[in-house]
Scaffold this motif. Structure first.
Motif, PDB file in Angstrom:
ATOM      1  N   ARG A  48       0.837  -1.198   0.000  1.00 22.71           N
ATOM      2  CA  ARG A  48       0.000   0.000   0.000  1.00 22.71           C
ATOM      3  C   ARG A  48       0.864   1.236   0.000  1.00 22.71           C
ATOM      4  NH1 ARG A  48      -2.908  -3.136   3.237  1.00 22.71           N
ATOM      5  NH2 ARG A  48      -1.718  -2.509   5.054  1.00 22.71           N
ATOM      6  N   ARG A  49       0.298   2.302  -0.522  1.00 22.36           N
ATOM      7  CA  ARG A  49       0.994   3.573  -0.404  1.00 22.36           C
ATOM      8  C   ARG A  49       0.965   4.024   1.041  1.00 22.36           C
ATOM      9  NH1 ARG A  49      -0.489   7.882  -4.936  1.00 22.36           N
ATOM     10  NH2 ARG A  49      -0.582   9.113  -3.038  1.00 22.36           N
ATOM     11  N   ASP A  50       2.031   4.691   1.446  1.00 19.25           N
ATOM     12  CA  ASP A  50       2.119   5.128   2.840  1.00 19.25           C
ATOM     13  C   ASP A  50       0.950   6.009   3.239  1.00 19.25           C
ATOM     14  OD1 ASP A  50       4.419   3.773   3.157  1.00 19.25           O
ATOM     15  OD2 ASP A  50       5.737   5.499   2.838  1.00 19.25           O
ATOM     16  N   ASP A  51       0.493   6.832   2.300  1.00 19.07           N
ATOM     17  CA  ASP A  51      -0.487   7.852   2.658  1.00 19.07           C
ATOM     18  C   ASP A  51      -1.910   7.416   2.351  1.00 19.07           C
ATOM     19  OD1 ASP A  51      -0.132   7.766  -0.035  1.00 19.07           O
ATOM     20  OD2 ASP A  51      -0.033   9.928  -0.326  1.00 19.07           O
ATOM     21  N   SER A  52      -2.088   6.152   2.046  1.00 16.65           N
ATOM     22  CA  SER A  52      -3.429   5.777   1.625  1.00 16.65           C
ATOM     23  C   SER A  52      -3.740   4.356   2.070  1.00 16.65           C
ATOM     24  CB  SER A  52      -3.538   5.876   0.100  1.00 16.65           C
ATOM     25  OG  SER A  52      -4.707   5.236  -0.335  1.00 16.65           O
TER      26      SER A  52
ATOM     27  N   ALA B 118      15.445  -6.171  -2.585  1.00 19.99           N
ATOM     28  CA  ALA B 118      16.711  -6.034  -1.867  1.00 19.99           C
ATOM     29  C   ALA B 118      16.548  -6.292  -0.374  1.00 19.99           C
ATOM     30  CB  ALA B 118      17.281  -4.632  -2.078  1.00 19.99           C
ATOM     31  N   GLY B 119      15.311  -6.501   0.065  1.00 20.31           N
ATOM     32  CA  GLY B 119      15.073  -6.666   1.490  1.00 20.31           C
ATOM     33  C   GLY B 119      15.168  -5.358   2.257  1.00 20.31           C
ATOM     34  N   LEU B 120      15.052  -4.237   1.524  1.00 22.09           N
ATOM     35  CA  LEU B 120      15.092  -2.925   2.180  1.00 22.09           C
ATOM     36  C   LEU B 120      13.707  -2.474   2.602  1.00 22.09           C
ATOM     37  CD1 LEU B 120      17.597  -1.098  -0.167  1.00 22.09           C
ATOM     38  CD2 LEU B 120      17.904  -1.439   2.283  1.00 22.09           C
ATOM     39  N   ALA B 121      12.693  -3.087   2.000  1.00 23.15           N
ATOM     40  CA  ALA B 121      11.318  -2.777   2.372  1.00 23.15           C
ATOM     41  C   ALA B 121      10.567  -4.094   2.393  1.00 23.15           C
ATOM     42  CB  ALA B 121      10.693  -1.822   1.355  1.00 23.15           C
ATOM     43  N   ALA B 122       9.516  -4.145   3.196  1.00 17.17           N
ATOM     44  CA  ALA B 122       8.751  -5.385   3.305  1.00 17.17           C
ATOM     45  C   ALA B 122       7.421  -5.218   2.576  1.00 17.17           C
ATOM     46  CB  ALA B 122       8.505  -5.719   4.769  1.00 17.17           C
ATOM     47  N   PRO B 123       6.976  -6.229   1.870  1.00 15.96           N
ATOM     48  CA  PRO B 123       5.661  -6.126   1.224  1.00 15.96           C
ATOM     49  C   PRO B 123       4.554  -6.270   2.270  1.00 15.96           C
ATOM     50  CG  PRO B 123       6.589  -8.315   0.875  1.00 15.96           C
ATOM     51  CD  PRO B 123       7.624  -7.527   1.627  1.00 15.96           C
ATOM     52  N   ASP B 124       3.370  -5.716   1.971  1.00 12.85           N
ATOM     53  CA  ASP B 124       2.229  -5.924   2.871  1.00 12.85           C
ATOM     54  C   ASP B 124       1.716  -7.356   2.748  1.00 12.85           C
ATOM     55  OD1 ASP B 124       2.298  -3.331   3.816  1.00 12.85           O
ATOM     56  OD2 ASP B 124       1.061  -2.597   2.153  1.00 12.85           O
ATOM     57  N   SER B 125       1.792  -7.890   1.533  1.00  9.70           N
ATOM     58  CA  SER B 125       1.444  -9.294   1.360  1.00  9.70           C
ATOM     59  C   SER B 125       2.266  -9.851   0.215  1.00  9.70           C
ATOM     60  CB  SER B 125      -0.051  -9.441   1.086  1.00  9.70           C
ATOM     61  OG  SER B 125      -0.376  -8.821  -0.133  1.00  9.70           O
ATOM     62  N   GLY B 126       2.288 -11.179   0.136  1.00  9.93           N
ATOM     63  CA  GLY B 126       3.098 -11.827  -0.886  1.00  9.93           C
ATOM     64  C   GLY B 126       4.393 -12.334  -0.303  1.00  9.93           C
ATOM     65  N   ALA B 127       5.150 -13.044  -1.124  1.00  9.59           N
ATOM     66  CA  ALA B 127       6.370 -13.684  -0.642  1.00  9.59           C
ATOM     67  C   ALA B 127       7.555 -13.278  -1.507  1.00  9.59           C
ATOM     68  CB  ALA B 127       6.212 -15.199  -0.664  1.00  9.59           C
ATOM     69  N   VAL B 128       8.690 -13.018  -0.848  1.00  6.51           N
ATOM     70  CA  VAL B 128       9.926 -12.732  -1.556  1.00  6.51           C
ATOM     71  C   VAL B 128      10.904 -13.857  -1.246  1.00  6.51           C
ATOM     72  CG1 VAL B 128      11.743 -11.041  -1.962  1.00  6.51           C
ATOM     73  CG2 VAL B 128       9.533 -10.288  -1.072  1.00  6.51           C
ATOM     74  N   SER B 129      11.274 -14.613  -2.270  1.00  6.07           N
ATOM     75  CA  SER B 129      12.234 -15.683  -2.037  1.00  6.07           C
ATOM     76  C   SER B 129      13.535 -15.350  -2.711  1.00  6.07           C
ATOM     77  CB  SER B 129      11.717 -17.010  -2.609  1.00  6.07           C
ATOM     78  OG  SER B 129      10.476 -17.305  -2.034  1.00  6.07           O
TER      79      SER B 129
ATOM     80  N   GLY C 181       1.276   0.185 -10.393  1.00  9.30           N
ATOM     81  CA  GLY C 181       1.588  -0.848  -9.422  1.00  9.30           C
ATOM     82  C   GLY C 181       1.376  -2.271  -9.918  1.00  9.30           C
ATOM     83  N   ARG C 182       0.923  -2.433 -11.167  1.00  7.54           N
ATOM     84  CA  ARG C 182       0.712  -3.787 -11.694  1.00  7.54           C
ATOM     85  C   ARG C 182       1.603  -4.028 -12.890  1.00  7.54           C
ATOM     86  NH1 ARG C 182      -5.311  -5.689 -10.792  1.00  7.54           N
ATOM     87  NH2 ARG C 182      -4.130  -7.583 -11.043  1.00  7.54           N
ATOM     88  N   ILE C 183       2.020  -5.270 -13.026  1.00 12.68           N
ATOM     89  CA  ILE C 183       2.704  -5.673 -14.254  1.00 12.68           C
ATOM     90  C   ILE C 183       1.610  -5.930 -15.281  1.00 12.68           C
ATOM     91  CG2 ILE C 183       4.118  -7.421 -15.368  1.00 12.68           C
ATOM     92  CD1 ILE C 183       5.928  -6.464 -13.364  1.00 12.68           C
TER      93      ILE C 183
END
Lengths: 247, 245, 247
Positions: free
Chosen positions: B11-15, B52-63, B217-219
């Motif tokens: 999500r956007r920080d402000d919304s 890069a692991g500098l930010a975390a997603p709100d949902s989903g997986a980073v492998s 925000g979408r591919i």
């Protein structure tokens, strides 16, 4: 007339009299720097005489575009004067070889910038280590000195924080710790409070103002912030490339 | 796949409702250059920060390399960024006062490398990135194209497995873009590095495969239409008997 | 596309004289829909013959320009069929200028460059014209008028297209200049590329560095280097929900 409000009744003259042994650290003798474009020649710095003694705090005022930054670059040996001489501890910067100039910047000078100029991926402690590591100081010693330097600016609890987790004031204090860690003779601060709010800026000014007393370093504060003058031993003003002393 | 982003949303920080990234899935394998382009604000930088692991997603997986990057501690993620995941942030202003060589060897120096070893490796990386000629210059003195090659050299000093590059070829001339993209392609092919690169426009992503378009925000799915909008049927409008005016 | 379906679209709103259709076409869709009256009356005649439109008002014999036309049920069905019909595929135009550049050869690079310059000026002029039309649209006031916004979309489409053309021109110029500087190999009848002196060293360094990286890639072990500390632990400690990012 420069007024001091730190409860100390010394005047500008008295300051210098009080430290008769203080010799000139930096001397500029009719220094000029021009930039030439196709159509015109701009005299960024024109016939400037200036000296900074050891442990002196000099405020350099002037509007943007007045040549202050050019003057700093000349002092740092990053620009070469077109005329006149810049001497540090009696040696003319123009006589330095490239590696001597580098050594001069790394060992004698410390820099503080408006935008902090920190490495984003590095922790506060690592940022402060950088100038030592580049000089070849061993890691253990470098980290120890960086910790001590950060403690001196009150950031002993922020050692592992990267810049994105620090406030503006904290970032500037990291930058000051980095400028200090190599025990420089002269600290050049270019609009160090320019991106800070008044209160944070005041705290940073206090910190910079204490450097001559606590660390034996002279400080040149380049600023357009008139508040900086109340800490200064001398106030110089730059206008259209020319320097004058405010009395 | 060395890097795999699975249904990432942020999500956007402000919304509460607007999304910086919305259900983004992509994978990058060793030897591959994956390009993502989109306008500024499309979520490119956030995508790389998450990778890069500098930010975390709100949902989903980073492998990353078979482990869940988003579940590692910050110390472990930092360690990965020091040793395996290199980042190039193209639009960051240069740090003033440092020579190019200083800048390139910095990551090694803070990682407790011997100084001589660090500068040897830095020189090698600069040469490989065609930037050895500006070794002694200061960062603020070199051209934009040289700057980006220097940044890539810096990233390569740690000999990473994954390279994340945020718009390194944007705002460069076509010749410089070509130089950089060819370098990255060679890097992927010969060093078996996985490269994820973003750009403001597809033009800069010469040689990347696949080239993905990030919008809102979408591919954008190249094989189908975007979901979301409902087709408005044309309202049956009454014929008017009389002309107007 | 022909103007037929656009005219049906206009007539869905309200019947009109043919001359009104011509001006409304441009008012709604922008300057790229300019039609001359000859074409227009021809189209109207054909549409009437096909039963898509009919005369509903007016007098004066067979002349189309004296009558108000309205859409018929067949016309509305045709419009609907067209609207729902085949998907709107992208079509890339063939560009004569590009073909000229492609076959210019090294001797005519300067001429090719000049053609790019001319094309660029024309695009810039057209862009200025369309942008002016777009900016003349008033969207002030409390009401957002759908038709104005849709016209703006039409005009913006031209602006974006022309911007793309300008970008292409800049891009083509860079490439042609680079070719003109002799940086590429042409087929044998043409000039040879200059050889870069540094190329050898660079590819050597690349081979060495990239080869080393590739050798360390398949295993999870770090690159063989005694100075390097122990590798990062592979089995992650799981700390769910932790996040060190703040910007």
């Amino acid at each position: 007339m420069v007024e001091r409000d730190d409860g100390d009744a010394r005047t500008v003259t008295a300051t210098t009299l009080e430290r008769p042994q203080a010799r000139a650290l930096l001397e500029l003798d009719s220094v000029s720097k021009r930039y030439e474009s196709v159509s015109e020649t701009i005299h960024a710095v024109e016939d400037v005489d200036m000296s900074v003694r050891e442990r002196e705090l000099v405020a350099l005022l002037g509007p943007s575009g007045s040549g202050k930054t050019t003057l700093l670059l000349l002092i740092a040996g990053l620009l070469r004067a077109d005329g006149g001489s810049v001497r540090f501890e009696g040696r003319d910067l123009a006589s330095f070889t490239k590696s001597e100039a580098l050594a001069y910047r790394r060992t004698k000078l410390g820099f503080v910038f408006q935008d902090f100029n920190l490495s984003a991926g590095l922790s506060a402690q690592e940022n402060v280590c950088v100038p030592l590591l580049l000089r070849g100081v061993p890691h253990g010693e470098a980290h120890g000195r960086a910790r001590a330097s950060l403690a001196q600016v009150g950031l002993e609890r922020r050692l592992t924080h990267t810049p994105d987790r620090l406030s503006g004031g904290e970032k500037q204090r990291v930058a000051i710790a980095r400028a200090l860690v190599g025990e420089p003779k002269l600290i050049l601060a270019d609009e160090a409070t320019g991106s800070l709010d008044t209160e944070t800026g005041d705290a940073v000014l206090e910190l910079l103002a204490a450097l001559p007393r606590e660390h034996g370093a002279a400080v040149v504060l380049v600023t357009h912030d008139i508040r900086a003058t109340r800490h200064a031993d001398r106030v110089l003003q730059m206008r259209d490339g020319r320097l004058s002393e405010l009395q | 796949m060395l890097l795999s982003l699975q249904a990432i949303s942020k999500r956007r920080d402000d919304s509460a409702t607007r999304m910086t990234l919305d259900d983004v899935t992509l994978q990058v394998g060793r030897g591959q250059v994956v390009g993502v382009f989109g306008r500024s604000g499309s979520g490119k930088t956030t995508l790389l920060q998450i990778a890069a692991g500098l930010a975390a997603p709100d949902s989903g997986a980073v492998s990353y390399d078979g482990q869940r990057l988003d579940r590692l501690s910050s110390t472990e993620r930092l360690r990965l960024r020091r040793r395996e995941i290199a980042c190039v942030w193209g639009s960051r202003p240069p740090q003033r006062g440092l020579s190019v060589l200083d800048h390139v060897q910095l990551a090694l120096l803070v990682d407790h490398r011997d100084r001589r070893d660090a500068s040897r490796r830095a020189r090698e990386a600069l040469l490989a990135c065609e930037a050895e000629h500006c070794e002694r210059a200061r960062l603020e003195e070199i051209s934009d194209g040289e700057r980006q090659r220097v940044e890539i050299a810096r990233a390569l000093t740690i000999e990473p497995k994954l390279l994340l590059a945020d718009s390194p070829a944007s705002n460069l001339s076509i010749v410089e873009q070509e130089t950089i993209m060819r370098l990255l392609a060679t890097l992927a092919r010969d060093a078996k590095v996985a490269v994820l690169i973003t750009a403001g426009d597809a033009q800069a992503l010469i040689g990347a495969d696949p080239v993905l378009y990030l919008s809102g925000g979408r591919i954008v799915d190249p094989h189908g239409t975007r979901q979301g909008g409902t087709l408005h049927r044309f309202p049956g409008r009454a014929r008017l008997a009389a002309a107007d005016g | 596309m022909s103007a037929k379906h656009a005219l049906l679209g206009l007539l869905l709103d309200t019947p009109a004289y043919p001359y009104q259709l011509a001006s409304r076409l441009e008012q709604r869709l922008g300057p790229s829909w300019e039609v001359n009256s000859g074409q227009l009356y021809q189209t109207v005649k054909t549409m009437e013959r096909d039963g898509l439109i009919e005369r509903v008002q007016g007098a004066g014999g067979g002349r189309e320009d004296r009558h108000v036309f309205a859409i018929t049920d067949d016309g509305a069905r045709e419009f609907e069929r067209w609207f729902q019909g085949s998907p709107d595929h992208v079509r890339l135009p063939r560009r004569p200028l590009l073909a000229k550049i492609t076959f210019a050869g090294p001797e005519r690079l300067a001429e090719a460059l000049a053609k790019v310059d001319t094309y660029e000026s024309e695009c810039a002029a057209r862009l200025a014209g369309v942008a002016r039309l777009r900016d003349e649209l008033t969207t002030d006031g409390p009401l957002v008028r759908a038709q104005e916004l849709l016209l703006r979309l039409n005009l913006s489409t031209d602006v974006i297209q022309l911007e793309g053309e300008l970008r292409w021109a800049a891009h083509a110029r860079e490439l042609l200049q680079w070719l003109a500087e002799g940086e590429a190999v042409w087929p044998s009848r043409h000039r040879q590329a200059r050889s870069g002196e540094r190329r050898h060293d660079r590819s050597g360094a690349r081979k060495e560095l990239f080869g080393r990286m590739a050798r360390s890639a398949p295993s999870t072990a770090p690159a063989g280097d005694a100075q390097r500390g122990p590798d990062a632990p592979r089995g992650p400690k799981r700390v769910p929900g932790e996040d060190d990012a703040s910007g």
